[in-house]
Design an enzyme around this catalytic site. Sequence first.
Site, PDB file in Angstrom:
ATOM      1  N   ASP A  31      -3.245   6.431  -6.427  1.00 58.32           N
ATOM      2  CA  ASP A  31      -2.777   6.353  -5.040  1.00 58.32           C
ATOM      3  C   ASP A  31      -1.260   6.302  -5.024  1.00 58.32           C
ATOM      4  O   ASP A  31      -0.644   5.721  -5.932  1.00 58.32           O
ATOM      5  CB  ASP A  31      -3.342   5.101  -4.355  1.00 58.32           C
ATOM      6  CG  ASP A  31      -3.379   5.241  -2.836  1.00 58.32           C
ATOM      7  OD1 ASP A  31      -4.487   5.289  -2.276  1.00 58.32           O
ATOM      8  OD2 ASP A  31      -2.298   5.326  -2.211  1.00 58.32           O
ATOM      9  N   LYS A  36      -1.056  -2.195  -2.224  1.00 57.16           N
ATOM     10  CA  LYS A  36      -2.292  -2.806  -1.717  1.00 57.16           C
ATOM     11  C   LYS A  36      -3.050  -3.544  -2.821  1.00 57.16           C
ATOM     12  O   LYS A  36      -3.869  -4.400  -2.537  1.00 57.16           O
ATOM     13  CB  LYS A  36      -3.219  -1.734  -1.157  1.00 57.16           C
ATOM     14  CG  LYS A  36      -2.706  -1.053   0.077  1.00 57.16           C
ATOM     15  CD  LYS A  36      -3.710   0.011   0.495  1.00 57.16           C
ATOM     16  CE  LYS A  36      -3.036   1.054   1.367  1.00 57.16           C
ATOM     17  NZ  LYS A  36      -3.759   2.319   1.342  1.00 57.16           N
ATOM     18  N   LEU A 147     -20.044   4.732   4.760  1.00 56.49           N
ATOM     19  CA  LEU A 147     -19.975   3.260   4.752  1.00 56.49           C
ATOM     20  C   LEU A 147     -19.381   2.725   6.048  1.00 56.49           C
ATOM     21  O   LEU A 147     -18.593   3.398   6.717  1.00 56.49           O
ATOM     22  CB  LEU A 147     -19.180   2.757   3.550  1.00 56.49           C
ATOM     23  CG  LEU A 147     -17.724   3.194   3.325  1.00 56.49           C
ATOM     24  CD1 LEU A 147     -16.769   2.460   4.237  1.00 56.49           C
ATOM     25  CD2 LEU A 147     -17.342   2.952   1.888  1.00 56.49           C
ATOM     26  N   ARG A 148     -19.826   1.517   6.412  1.00 55.96           N
ATOM     27  CA  ARG A 148     -19.308   0.858   7.616  1.00 55.96           C
ATOM     28  C   ARG A 148     -18.385  -0.268   7.205  1.00 55.96           C
ATOM     29  O   ARG A 148     -18.718  -1.022   6.281  1.00 55.96           O
ATOM     30  CB  ARG A 148     -20.456   0.225   8.429  1.00 55.96           C
ATOM     31  CG  ARG A 148     -21.411   1.191   9.038  1.00 55.96           C
ATOM     32  CD  ARG A 148     -22.709   0.494   9.377  1.00 55.96           C
ATOM     33  NE  ARG A 148     -23.381  -0.018   8.162  1.00 55.96           N
ATOM     34  CZ  ARG A 148     -24.405  -0.854   8.162  1.00 55.96           C
ATOM     35  NH1 ARG A 148     -24.895  -1.310   9.288  1.00 55.96           N
ATOM     36  NH2 ARG A 148     -24.946  -1.262   7.032  1.00 55.96           N
ATOM     37  N   ASN A 202     -21.577  10.404  13.406  1.00 53.81           N
ATOM     38  CA  ASN A 202     -20.642   9.586  14.187  1.00 53.81           C
ATOM     39  C   ASN A 202     -20.696   9.917  15.679  1.00 53.81           C
ATOM     40  O   ASN A 202     -20.574   9.022  16.519  1.00 53.81           O
ATOM     41  CB  ASN A 202     -19.222   9.729  13.634  1.00 53.81           C
ATOM     42  CG  ASN A 202     -18.997   8.769  12.474  1.00 53.81           C
ATOM     43  OD1 ASN A 202     -19.897   8.028  12.099  1.00 53.81           O
ATOM     44  ND2 ASN A 202     -17.805   8.775  11.901  1.00 53.81           N
ATOM     45  N   CYS A 254     -12.762   5.401  12.902  1.00 55.07           N
ATOM     46  CA  CYS A 254     -13.560   6.629  12.738  1.00 55.07           C
ATOM     47  C   CYS A 254     -14.186   7.223  13.999  1.00 55.07           C
ATOM     48  O   CYS A 254     -14.018   8.408  14.266  1.00 55.07           O
ATOM     49  CB  CYS A 254     -14.654   6.377  11.707  1.00 55.07           C
ATOM     50  SG  CYS A 254     -13.985   6.144  10.054  1.00 55.07           S
ATOM     51  N   ARG A 321      -7.343  -0.953  13.916  1.00 53.88           N
ATOM     52  CA  ARG A 321      -7.090   0.423  14.340  1.00 53.88           C
ATOM     53  C   ARG A 321      -8.020   0.781  15.502  1.00 53.88           C
ATOM     54  O   ARG A 321      -9.224   0.602  15.421  1.00 53.88           O
ATOM     55  CB  ARG A 321      -7.305   1.396  13.159  1.00 53.88           C
ATOM     56  CG  ARG A 321      -6.191   1.344  12.134  1.00 53.88           C
ATOM     57  CD  ARG A 321      -6.455   2.290  10.986  1.00 53.88           C
ATOM     58  NE  ARG A 321      -7.473   1.788  10.070  1.00 53.88           N
ATOM     59  CZ  ARG A 321      -7.877   2.460   8.981  1.00 53.88           C
ATOM     60  NH1 ARG A 321      -7.376   3.633   8.692  1.00 53.88           N
ATOM     61  NH2 ARG A 321      -8.792   1.930   8.181  1.00 53.88           N
TER      62      ARG A 321
HETATM   63  N1  LIG Z   1     -12.539   3.509   6.895  1.00 50.96           N
HETATM   64  C1  LIG Z   1     -13.824   3.818   7.060  1.00 50.96           C
HETATM   65  O1  LIG Z   1     -14.640   2.996   7.453  1.00 50.96           O
HETATM   66  C2  LIG Z   1     -14.313   5.223   6.727  1.00 50.96           C
HETATM   67  C3  LIG Z   1     -15.690   5.449   6.628  1.00 50.96           C
HETATM   68  C4  LIG Z   1     -16.134   6.725   6.302  1.00 50.96           C
HETATM   69  C5  LIG Z   1     -15.222   7.757   6.116  1.00 50.96           C
HETATM   70  N2  LIG Z   1     -13.888   7.515   6.260  1.00 50.96           N
HETATM   71  C6  LIG Z   1     -12.954   8.635   6.028  1.00 50.96           C
HETATM   72  O2  LIG Z   1     -12.420   8.466   4.718  1.00 50.96           O
HETATM   73  C7  LIG Z   1     -11.066   8.944   4.672  1.00 50.96           C
HETATM   74  C8  LIG Z   1     -10.134   7.841   4.191  1.00 50.96           C
HETATM   75  O3  LIG Z   1     -10.167   6.799   5.144  1.00 50.96           O
HETATM   76  P1  LIG Z   1      -9.581   5.345   4.802  1.00 50.96           P
HETATM   77  O4  LIG Z   1      -9.953   4.463   5.931  1.00 50.96           O
HETATM   78  O5  LIG Z   1      -9.984   4.974   3.422  1.00 50.96           O
HETATM   79  O6  LIG Z   1      -8.008   5.662   4.839  1.00 50.96           O
HETATM   80  P2  LIG Z   1      -6.833   4.773   4.219  1.00 50.96           P
HETATM   81  O7  LIG Z   1      -5.630   5.101   5.003  1.00 50.96           O
HETATM   82  O8  LIG Z   1      -7.281   3.356   4.075  1.00 50.96           O
HETATM   83  O9  LIG Z   1      -6.660   5.361   2.730  1.00 50.96           O
HETATM   84  C9  LIG Z   1      -6.085   6.599   2.430  1.00 50.96           C
HETATM   85  C10 LIG Z   1      -5.303   6.430   1.132  1.00 50.96           C
HETATM   86  O10 LIG Z   1      -4.842   7.709   0.690  1.00 50.96           O
HETATM   87  C11 LIG Z   1      -3.581   7.516   0.063  1.00 50.96           C
HETATM   88  N3  LIG Z   1      -2.930   8.818  -0.036  1.00 50.96           N
HETATM   89  C12 LIG Z   1      -2.558   9.661   0.949  1.00 50.96           C
HETATM   90  N4  LIG Z   1      -2.029  10.789   0.458  1.00 50.96           N
HETATM   91  C13 LIG Z   1      -2.052  10.664  -0.911  1.00 50.96           C
HETATM   92  C14 LIG Z   1      -1.642  11.496  -1.983  1.00 50.96           C
HETATM   93  N5  LIG Z   1      -1.125  12.711  -1.790  1.00 50.96           N
HETATM   94  N6  LIG Z   1      -1.827  11.036  -3.246  1.00 50.96           N
HETATM   95  C15 LIG Z   1      -2.383   9.830  -3.462  1.00 50.96           C
HETATM   96  N7  LIG Z   1      -2.785   9.001  -2.485  1.00 50.96           N
HETATM   97  C16 LIG Z   1      -2.626   9.407  -1.215  1.00 50.96           C
HETATM   98  C17 LIG Z   1      -2.882   6.511   0.951  1.00 50.96           C
HETATM   99  O11 LIG Z   1      -1.817   5.857   0.282  1.00 50.96           O
HETATM  100  C18 LIG Z   1      -4.037   5.558   1.274  1.00 50.96           C
HETATM  101  O12 LIG Z   1      -4.106   4.486   0.353  1.00 50.96           O
HETATM  102  C19 LIG Z   1     -10.765   9.445   6.080  1.00 50.96           C
HETATM  103  O13 LIG Z   1     -11.043  10.821   6.148  1.00 50.96           O
HETATM  104  C20 LIG Z   1     -11.753   8.681   6.938  1.00 50.96           C
HETATM  105  O14 LIG Z   1     -12.047   9.349   8.143  1.00 50.96           O
HETATM  106  C21 LIG Z   1     -13.406   6.272   6.533  1.00 50.96           C
END
Ligand SMILES: NC(=O)c1ccc[n+]([C@@H]2O[C@H](COP(=O)([O-])OP(=O)(O)OC[C@H]3O[C@@H](n4cnc5c(N)ncnc54)[C@H](O)[C@@H]3O)[C@@H](O)[C@H]2O)c1
EC number: 1.1.1.22
Length: 439
Positions: A31, A36, A147-148, A202, A254, A321
Site C-alpha cells: 500500500d 494505517k 463484506l459488510r 447493493n 458503498c 463516510r
Molecule cells: N469498505 C467496504 O465495506 C467495501 C465492501 C465491499 C467492497 N468495497 C470496495 O472495495 C474497494 C476498496 O474499498 P476500501 O473501503 O477498502 O477503500 P480504502 O480507501 O479503505 O482502501 C484503499 C487503499 O488503496 C490504497 N491505494 C490507492 N492507490 C494505490 C496504489 N496505486 N498503490 C498502492 N495502494 C494504493 C490506499 O492507500 C488505501 O489504503 C472499493 O472499490 C470499494 O467500493 C468496499
Amino acid sequence: MKISIIGGTGYVGLITGLGLAVHGHDVICMDGDLKKLNKLEESLPGLLKEATDRDKVVFTNNIKTAVRESDLIMIAVGTPESQNGDTDLSQLILALELVACYMNNYKTIVIKSTVPVGTCAMARMIIKDNLNHPMIPFDVVSNPEFLREGNAVRDFLKPDRIVVGVDTPKSEVVMKELYRSFDAPMIITDTKSSEMVKYACNAYLATRISFINEIAEISEKVNADIHAILQGMKLDKRIGSHYLNPGPGFGGPCLAKDLKSLICFAGKANASLPLLKAVLERNGLQVKSITDYVMNELKDESNKKIAVLGLSFKAGTSDTRNSPAVHLLEKLADTKITIHVYDPVVKSLKEPLKSRVVFSESIEDTIRDSDCLIIMTEWPEFKNLDLKTIYNMMKTHLIVDTRNIFAPDKAHNLGFQYKGIGIADSIDKNISVPLKNII
Ligand SMILES: NC(=O)c1ccc[n+]([C@@H]2O[C@H](COP(=O)([O-])OP(=O)(O)OC[C@H]3O[C@@H](n4cnc5c(N)ncnc54)[C@H](O)[C@@H]3O)[C@@H](O)[C@H]2O)c1
C-alpha cells in the site's frame, strides 16, 4: 500461493490479505499508505496475530517487489465517486499501470475493487499497453467483495458465496486454487456478469431500505404501527428480515456510491433505471425530513441545545463516510443551535463540522440540558439507556429516534414528545392487536 494485495492496508485489502494468509497463502500487503499499520493492533488483533504468527503476511510500500514476488496480484484500491456520480477509476488505473510495468512472468490480476461493468476488459488493455516485455502472458479476473463493515472478518472468512469472473480456463484453475479451503459456493462466470453481481446486490439492498422507509412514511400518516408491519413482513420467508428497518436512510462508503455508479454506466448503455433513481431520491428525503421536523418543533433556534447520539453510518464501525448523522449535522450547522455529539468510537469529525459541534465525554454530558435528543446510530449502549433518567436530564422533552430503539408508549407515558420513523404520534389502540396474540 504467493499473493500481493495492492491497496493492502485499506479496509477491504487488509482483511482480504490477512484472511488469505490465515488460509495458508503467502501474502504481501502492498500500500502507498503504511501509516494505517500503527492502528492495526487495535482494529484486527486476532486475525493479524494469527497471520503474523504463522509468518504468512508482510507489509510493504514497494510495488515492484510485490509484483515480482507473487503469482497472483489482487487490486483492492479505492474506487470513489467522482463529481458527476460516475466512478473515479484513477487509483485503479495507476495501480494497473505500475503492476504492468513490473511484471516479469505470468500473473493473474484480480480486481477486487467494485468497478463498473467492462472495467476488466479495460484493465486488460491498460496492462497490455504498459508491459515492459510485450510477450508476458497474464489474465484479468473479477472477484467482487461483499463484506459488510462491522462484520467484515466473519464475512470474508465465511462468505455466503464467492463470485469470480474469468475469461480463460487457466485463470479459472488459479481462482479455484485460491479459494480451495473456503467453505462457500463459488459462482464462476464471465468478467462482466461478475462485475454486475456486486452492483445488483447493493442496488437491491438499497432498494429494500428505501422501500421500507416509504412504507414507514405512509404508516405514520395513516396511524399504522410499523413494528407490527415489520413483523408481519419479516416472517414471510419470501421477504426475510435483512435490510428492512426504517431509519435515517442508507449511508456508508458503498451503497449510495455504487447505486450512483450503476445509474451512470447504465445511462451510457442507454438504460434509464427509473426505479433505482427513485431509490436514491427517497434516501435523500430521510435526513431532510428529520431535520425539517426538528427545526419545526424547536421553533426558535436561539439558546437551543441539540444532543446527537451516534455518528458512524451504522453500529459496529467507526466509518462516518456518507453517514446520515454527518448529513444531519451539515444541515443543522447552518443554524444557531448548539450541537453536542457523542459516539462510542467516533471521536472527531472533519472540518468544518469539527469546530461546529461539541464532542461530549459521555452520553450524560451530551444529553444534559438539551432541548432535543436525536438518536442517529443504533449502538447497543444507546438502546440500554434509561428513559426516566434521560427525562430528568433534558430541558425540553423531545426525542427523535431515527433507529426506533425506544418503546414509543414508554416514552409517551413519561411525558416525552417522541418521534420514531414510521410511528404515528398516537396509535389507535382499539384496532391494534398485540403481536404476541397473532404469532
Ligand atoms: N469498505 C467496504 O465495506 C467495501 C465492501 C465491499 C467492497 N468495497 C470496495 O472495495 C474497494 C476498496 O474499498 P476500501 O473501503 O477498502 O477503500 P480504502 O480507501 O479503505 O482502501 C484503499 C487503499 O488503496 C490504497 N491505494 C490507492 N492507490 C494505490 C496504489 N496505486 N498503490 C498502492 N495502494 C494504493 C490506499 O492507500 C488505501 O489504503 C472499493 O472499490 C470499494 O467500493 C468496499
